[in-house]
Motif scaffolding. Structure first.
Motif, short mmCIF file in Angstrom:
data_model
loop_
_atom_site.label_atom_id
_atom_site.label_comp_id
_atom_site.label_asym_id
_atom_site.label_seq_id
_atom_site.Cartn_x
_atom_site.Cartn_y
_atom_site.Cartn_z
N GLN B 149 7.68 62.11 -29.03
CA GLN B 149 8.84 62.53 -28.26
C GLN B 149 8.28 63.39 -27.13
OE1 GLN B 149 11.99 61.76 -28.92
NE2 GLN B 149 12.18 61.37 -31.10
N TRP B 150 8.90 63.39 -25.97
CA TRP B 150 8.31 64.10 -24.82
C TRP B 150 8.01 65.55 -25.16
CZ3 TRP B 150 10.39 68.47 -22.68
CH2 TRP B 150 11.73 68.75 -22.97
N SER B 151 8.92 66.13 -25.95
CA SER B 151 8.76 67.56 -26.21
C SER B 151 7.61 67.85 -27.14
CB SER B 151 10.07 68.13 -26.78
OG SER B 151 10.50 67.33 -27.86
N GLY B 152 7.15 66.83 -27.87
CA GLY B 152 6.05 67.06 -28.80
C GLY B 152 4.70 66.66 -28.24
#
Lengths: 665, 166, 307, 334
Positions: B149-152
């Motif tokens: 996920q982009w945030s990870g």
């Protein structure tokens, strides 16, 4: 943490020629959990096994992987070896680096890399292996034989002679089956009843045989060694214990014109009857459909004349439960119904041959009754229509058999031989008569069989015409048979006095229903399926159930008797032990996860899944979960693949083990 | 005669799920008969094709398989009466699902190989290996496994590289 | 232009449901009735379980009555008391789930009192609850509805359902579109969709057929499916989910409705339903079947895909 | 500091920062739905729609690796993530309800244990809030004491003006630094009127009263009544800007793998499932009670704040229409 020992076998040079076994051992030795890895010339040899045992003890190994040949070859060897060194046998796995690697690849580098991966995979698998206990189940040393024809009689006698109790169940009022109806038997032409009736009497007198005639199987529960069979003993209306078999009742019975099924409707019987004089048990039965007493409430003559007071109009069906450890199914055959297409059947019928319409077109069994000395004509071959002796007789083979378009593709096996026998019997009895046989090919494999067939042509003057009959019709008192002789390529027309159809052999009616009760499989014709066509021909895939006779496929008497004795031997093998041991590859239910959808039950080929009620301490039902009976489970694991929550697990092939292998790759 | 083996730029990873009674025995027979086939295949033994859960196929692709073979007894030959019949339906459905989510079905082969068909085993394995080799690596699941996920995601490339190099 | 859909009968249905629920509770025929009640937001409806006759007045039926209440009958929802007969309001699509659950030994017909609702359609998840039902705001599943009138219920309000409009069948159209793509394109499509997934498991929790005590995907010994909400685990989860529902899902589309990330989950289910219908002539939800298409077999099943 | 920035210049600002290597996270469309995600160009920003997920994932990712392991023989090697290398980020177009939740999260992640993954990202992120001009009847920020113009949590706050452009107000050094470093794009405030903000949808609820009731009603029939319909998914927690529970799992094989931290939700049955098999919150009402208690009592007990900013996402997405605003209102009236 596991301490796994890996033993890489050279198999002489069979493995080491293409696989660098030292490198395999060195590489695998670095895997997490591997405490010891070595290679050896012949792991399966005594020194090899000793090496293994020694390492287990010295290295305190918890699991073992032997990288060698196929587990199908030596898994038992090595599991036994580790067991003797104190490790549960199921903590030992084999990595197949011979059949699946060294023998099929030439490139040493590739084969070595593959071998390392194969062993690595098994290392990950073995880590997840669990200790599996041997499963034992008790054995009830009594057996059930279903069907009292020659197959059932033979099996029952063999088992009983070995000292084990047998429960023999026969649907008809008497045992004897079809063999009791036959006149003489090929290839020796000895009288069927002469060889059959002594065996029937043996059954009646055998202290170890409990005979239920006029009875049917109602319900079968349990599993190998531990079946519970419910038998429906139909109301006979005559008390078997009181009846002396004097026959007075039959003499006095005013209803005398009921066609006799035993005599293929050629003879007549009374409403209270025994099917034939040598019946076992020799106890009459009242045919309630035709008995005046049952129809109108009047008469009651038989009761009046019965000295011992055996006639009992009030008798009802009884249900009896018998515990048994093994079951022999010997339900035999039935002849192909040839008139019309039976409803819901794939079989089309042979209306064109006039059977059932032209009285002198009969089937083979009817001919047997005509030829039998104890038959309705006292052994004379006479036409059913007018009682005249037929001077021209036509036999037509393969009626129903080997006719895919008619619904049956198999060969009924016995017709060639019995038709040959019929021509001989005919010739012996009607010296000036002429027999014709229409046939596709003569199939006569068997000891003295071909000689027998040739005799029918060469000595008994039967005319064999290769070809099929296209049409058949009544013309005056003759039956015109039109066919073709394909050997010569001409049309043939015969004006016959009688036509005998060699109709196909089919399983008994209701064979499918019985199979469902037993949980055994059957083919599209309803013949029961053996566990393996070649190597397990008398066992069913369902453990503890064995097959004998024509219920498994068309068979003649010698084959039937052989199979019956074989089935009996299988039963005796089973009974030789007090406890059954089986491989513990069985499914187990994790009750906490089971939600009771019973998908496992739906797909289980063995009927091993039961519904188990979980109750609280007060006895209130909380839920119903699945339970796999380890005695019945075959160990295929279809349940586990189907279970949505994976709450049933197949020991030895758990998801953990399999996923560990996939992840090792 | 040992012919010079052709070097390939890509060696696919093939995972075979087989039943123990028919196909495993068939593969054993190929060995006993000293038949030759590509070394790419890794065999996992099951009691019956009925035991093979579709999840295993998925898992195999996720673990980097470029091709998967599922093989068992011919219809009617099942040691367990009907396991292969159940498997046949299960896989008929599952392959349709995989196809719908975009898995190229050329990478998933089903076969019936009996204990007597060592030659067929060789043929099936060779064909699948060659077919998959021509298709190239199964990139879909491998790429997916690396995605976050982009945030990870770990933003800086050098950190990511150092981290993945473990 | 958006075509309005006539839902005027829902007023009469609401009245009928209230009367029937009240009667059932007063007469003690059922211990509770599961239905819909209005909520704070304008036009909204939410599931409600009533056990007092006076609460029957809370019941409604409206285009916002989207939930498949069959969910509340399964074992996974243990909170619902299971003493005595339960009354439940069902649309045709919900009834299919109940039929399926009966075949899977999860429900017994005699323990249910089915209040069937003639249904002209309900709202899509993308529509505000206060909007009227139109060809645009209608739930995609309703465009393919073949069960406007639930069959075999204990009670169905006596109302005349207006003839349903011919609407574009949304799933069929989308499945056809996707099938025409190359595998690479389809993979790209689903990858984008599954990437959005955050593993909230709303799809699982609302599914009447996800009644397992413990989901396979929640297990860690072994970990069959990665549990973290990363693209890999998400994809595996949705594939496994679709496979587990194959032959069982009758298309209530709750999974798709509740997905906070708008993943078109019902497409997978419809695709599987389509395939199983083609392969084995099986359609879920119309009759109580002991065995579904994947728990039985025919010796003559297609095996053209097997070498 | 109060400034003005035109719409054009705001885009230039974002594009410049993207070009400079700053990660700019803004509401944009992904596969048809609005989400906060890194944008490659300012033109991707979509401010009209409320993103489906809150902006919390800029600091608290849906899932992130926190360590990796590898095994060889009996040896295990571990490798840590170095948070000091997280990227500089500007989070722009943040709704007031989302921004206001960020300081709420700060409290828990810097409490007894300093969560370096959260705090490092937080330190490196500048938040540009945007006043809310669009609400629906699921919104209830006004009920929990916030408003469509709430500036809490923003380093820089934008208020849309008539005729385009935004009034900017700074609330932190980070905000001021951002303006200073791009001062050519900002001008002094204009006289343009602010666009009308969204209508508050709800009356303010007395949260003190709510807490007081919760203090004494751990056991109450209300819980069964509300939560009997709850299906136990995690949707409400996952879209919530303030929910912050996470799970840590190891994923990988026997030989190598990663330790991952990912969102968790107290609605899940598995959330409190013990290894022993026991589950103290075995029924859904107990789990739902925890959700309300945590938001309006426990968090208040510990940090003096409410764990809810009234964004209304949970109300919109709840599969069974559970409406936290209605529940809190009901409690406040008890």
């Amino acid at each position: 943490m596991s301490r796994i020992g890996v033993f890489v076998c050279h198999c002489g040079e069979n493995i080491s020629r293409t696989v660098d076994v030292e490198r395999v051992a060195a590489q695998v030795g670095k895997l997490p959990g591997v405490a010891f890895a070595t290679d050896y010339k012949y792991m399966c040899s005594d020194p090899g096994q000793n090496l293994l045992k020694k390492a287990i003890i010295e290295q305190k190994l918890s699991h073992v992987v032997v990288a060698a040949c196929s587990p199908r070859m030596h898994e038992r060897t090595f599991r036994k070896a580790v067991e003797s060194a104190g490790i549960n046998p199921f903590l030992c796995e084999m990595a197949n680096i011979r059949e699946h690697c060294s023998w099929v690849h030439e490139n040493r580098e590739e084969a070595t890399v593959k071998a390392i991966e194969i062993v690595g995979m098994m290392v990950e698998r073995v880590k997840k292996n669990r200790v599996l206990p041997t499963i034992t189940v008790p054995v009830t040393k009594r057996s059930l034989v279903i069907g009292g024809g020659i197959a059932g009689i033979q099996a029952a006698l063999d088992i009983a002679d070995c000292g084990h109790e047998v429960v023999l169940v026969e649907r008809e009022p008497s045992i004897g089956g079809h063999m009791a109806q036959l006149s003489e038997t090929f290839p020796t032409l000895d009288c069927s009843q002469c060889i059959m009736t002594p065996k029937m009497v043996d059954v009646a007198n055998h202290p170890k045989i409990k005979l239920y005639s006029y009875s049917e199987i109602e319900l079968v529960e349990g599993y190998i060694g531990n079946f519970q069979v419910t038998i429906r003993k139909k109301a006979r209306s005559v008390d078997e214990d009181k009846c002396t078999g004097c026959g007075l009742c039959m003499e006095k019975c005013p209803i005398k014109k009921i066609p006799s099924k035993f005599d293929c409707n050629l003879g007549m019987r009374t409403a209270i009857y025994v099917p034939f004089p040598q019946a076992v048990p020799n106890t009459p039965v009242i045919d309630r459909e035709n008995c005046t007493k049952f129809k109108t409430g009047k008469c009651g003559l038989c009761q009046k004349v019965c000295g011992p007071g055996a006639v009992d109009y009030e008798q009802e069906d009884r249900l009896i439960v018998e515990p048994v450890g093994a079951i022999v199914v010997a339900t035999g055959f039935d002849l192909y119904t040839i008139n019309e297409k039976p409803k819901g059947s794939m079989i089309k019928g042979y209306g064109e041959f006039g059977h059932g319409k032209i009285p002198d077109v009969i089937d083979g069994m009817t001919f047997e009754r005509l030829a039998s000395a104890s038959g309705p004509t006292g052994g004379k071959i006479l036409r059913p229509s007018d009682g005249k002796e037929p001077k021209q007789i036509v036999f037509i083979q393969c009626i129903g058999s080997r006719a895919r378009e008619k619904g049956i593709s198999y060969c009924s096996k016995v017709c060639c031989m019995y038709t040959a026998k019929h021509t001989m019997l005919y010739h012996h009895k009607v010296h000036d008569g002429q027999a014709y046989v229409f046939f596709m090919d003569a199939r006569t494999p068997g000891k003295s069989y071909d000689e027998f067939w040739r005799r029918s042509i060469e000595e008994e003057e039967a005319v064999y015409i290769r070809g099929m009959v296209s049409r058949l019709y009544q013309k005056g008192d003759k039956i015109v048979v039109m066919g073709s002789d394909i050997a010569v390529g001409v049309q043939v027309e015969i004006e016959a006095d009688m036509v005998v159809l060699a109709t196909a052999i089919q399983p008994q009616k209701g064979a499918d229903t019985l199979a469902q009760k037993l949980g055994i499989s059957y083919d599209k014709y309803n013949f029961y399926s053996e566990a393996h066509a070649k190597l397990r021909p008398v066992e069913c895939a369902t453990a503890g159930i064995y097959l004998a006779g024509a219920c498994q496929g068309p068979k003649d008497i010698p084959d039937t008797v052989s199979q019956a004795s074989a089935a009996a031997a299988k039963v005796m093998t089973l009974f030789a032990k007090d406890q059954l041991e089986r491989e513990p590859i069985v499914a187990r239910v994790r009750e906490a996860g089971c939600v009771g959808c019973f998908y496992c039950k739906k797909v289980c080929p063995y009927g091993a899944v039961e519904e188990k009620e979980i109750r609280d301490r007060q006895g209130n039902l909380i839920r119903v979960v699945a339970y796999v009976n380890p005695g019945v489970c075959g160990g295929c694991g279809t349940c586990q693949a189907t279970c949505p929550s994976k709450s049933v697990e197949l020991d030895g092939y758990t998801d953990e083990q399999i996923v560990a292998m996939i992840e090792a790759l | 005669m040992h012919s010079e083996k052709q070097k390939h730029s890509f060696e696919p990873k093939i995972i075979a799920f087989v039943c123990t009674w028919c196909t495993y025995a068939g593969a054993d027979l190929a060995g006993t008969s000293r038949m030759q086939y590509p070394s790419n295949v890794r065999v996992l033994k099951f009691p019956c094709t009925g035991r093979i859960d579709p999840v295993f196929i998925l898992k195999a692709f996720q673990q980097g398989a470029d091709g998967v073979l599922v093989s068992g007894c011919h219809p009617g030959d099942c040691h367990y009466i009907a396991g292969n019949f159940h498997a046949r339906r299960r896989f008929a459905a599952f392959r349709k699902l995989l196809e719908f989510v975009g898995v190229d079905l050329n990478r998933l082969q089903f076969s019936w190989v009996s204990a007597a068909e060592g030659g067929k085993w060789v043929e099936v394995v060779t064909d699948l290996t060659e077919k998959v080799r021509a298709m190239g690596p199964m990139a879909e699941f491998k790429q997916l496994a690396l995605e976050e996920q982009w945030s990870g995601t770990i933003g800086t490339p050098e950190l990511k590289e150092a981290y993945n190099a473990i | 232009m958006t075509q309005p859909i006539d839902t005027s009968i829902y007023i009469a249905i609401t009245e009928a449901i209230r009367d029937e629920a009240k009667r059932l509770l007063l007469e003690g025929q059922v211990s509770a009735v599961i239905g819909y009640a209005g909520a704070r937001r304008k036009g909204s409806a939410q599931p409600v379980i009533i056990s007092q006759a006076e609460d029957a007045a809370k019941l409604i039926f409206s285009p916002a009555s989207v939930n498949n209440l069959a969910l509340y009958l399964t074992k996974a929802k243990k909170e619902i008391p299971k003493n005595g007969k339960i009354g439940i309001v069902v649309k045709g699509c919900d009834l299919k789930a109940i039929v399926g659950l009966m075949g899977e030994s999860q429900l017994k017909r005699e323990e249910l009192y089915l209040i069937g609702v003639p249904c002209a359609g309900v709202l899509a998840s993308t529509a505000q609850p206060s909007t009227g039902l139109t060809a645009e705001t209608i739930a995609p599943k309703c465009t393919e509805c073949n069960a406007h009138l639930p069959a075999g219920c204990d009670y169905v309000p006596n109302v005349q359902l207006p003839a349903p409009l011919q609407l574009e069948e949304k799933y069929i159209a989308e499945i056809t579109r996707l099938e025409a793509l190359t595998p690479v394109e389809r993979w790209a499509y689903w990858k984008e969709q599954f990437a959005k997934c955050i593993k909230c498991y709303a799809c699982r929790q609302v599914c009447p057929f996800c009644f397992c005590e413990q989901c396979l995907c929640d297990r860690n010994k072994p970990q069959m499916v990665e549990s973290t909400p990363r693209p890999a685990g998400n994809t595996a989860w949705h594939i496994v989910r679709a496979m587990h529902l194959a032959g069982r899902c009758a298309g209530c589309a709750e999974c798709e409705r509740v997905c906070p990330m708008d993943i078109p989950l019902n497409l997978l289910n419809r695709k599987m339903a389509k395939e199983l219908k083609e392969l084995y002539a099986y359609e879920a939800g119309f009759e109580v079947n002991d065995k579904g298409p994947l728990s039985t077999f025919d010796e003559k099943d297609d095996q053209s895909f097997i070498k | 500091m109060q400034k003005y920035i035109s719409k054009q210049n705001l885009n230039t600002l974002l594009d410049t920062m993207i070009a400079e290597g700053t990660r700019v996270v803004a509401p944009c469309l992904n596969a048809g739905i609005p989400l906060y995600e890194p944008i490659k160009s300012a033109s991707e920003m979509v401010t009209e729609l409320l993103p489906r997920r809150s902006s919390k994932e800029a600091f608290f990712p849906v899932c992130e690796d926190i360590m990796s392991y590898a095994k060889e023989g009996q040896h295990v090697s571990l490798k840590d993530i170095d948070p000091s290398r997280f990227q500089e980020t500007v989070l722009v177009g943040v709704r007031p309800c989302d921004a206001a939740a960020i300081p709420v999260l700060d409290a828990v992640f810097s409490w007894d244990y300093k969560d370096e993954f959260f705090l490092e990202r937080r330190k490196k992120t500048t938040i540009i809030g945007l006043a809310c001009t669009d609400a629906d009847d699921a919104c209830f920020c006004s009920a929990v004491g916030l408003s469509p113009g709430e500036t809490k949590g923003s380093d820089l706050f934008l208020t849309p003006l008539e005729g385009g452009g935004y009034a900017c107000e700074t609330f932190s050094d980070k905000g001021e630094a951002l303006i200073t470093s791009h001062k050519e794009l900002f001008s002094e405030q204009t006289k343009a009127k602010a666009l009308p903000l969204a209508e508050p949808q709800t009356e303010k609820i007395d949260l003190k009263k709510v807490k007081a009731w919760l203090d004494g009603h751990f056991e109450d029939p209300l819980w069964d009544c509300i939560a009997v319909r709850c299906v136990g998914c995690g949707a409400c927690a996952f879209v919530c800007p303030a929910c912050h529970c996470f799970d840590i799992v190891d994923e990988g094989t026997e030989k190598a793998g990663k330790r991952r931290k990912s969102w968790d939700a107290c609605g899940f049955w598995k959330f409190t499932h013990h290894a022993s098999g026991h589950n103290p919150r075995n029924l859904q009402p107990k789990r739902y009670r925890n959700r309300i208690m945590h938001k309006f009592k426990y968090y208040d007990d510990k940090f003096g704040q409410t764990l809810c900013s009234g964004c209304g996402r949970c109300v919109r997405i709840c599969p069974v229409g559970i409406d936290i605003a209605a529940i809190v209102e009901e409690i406040s009236k008890k």
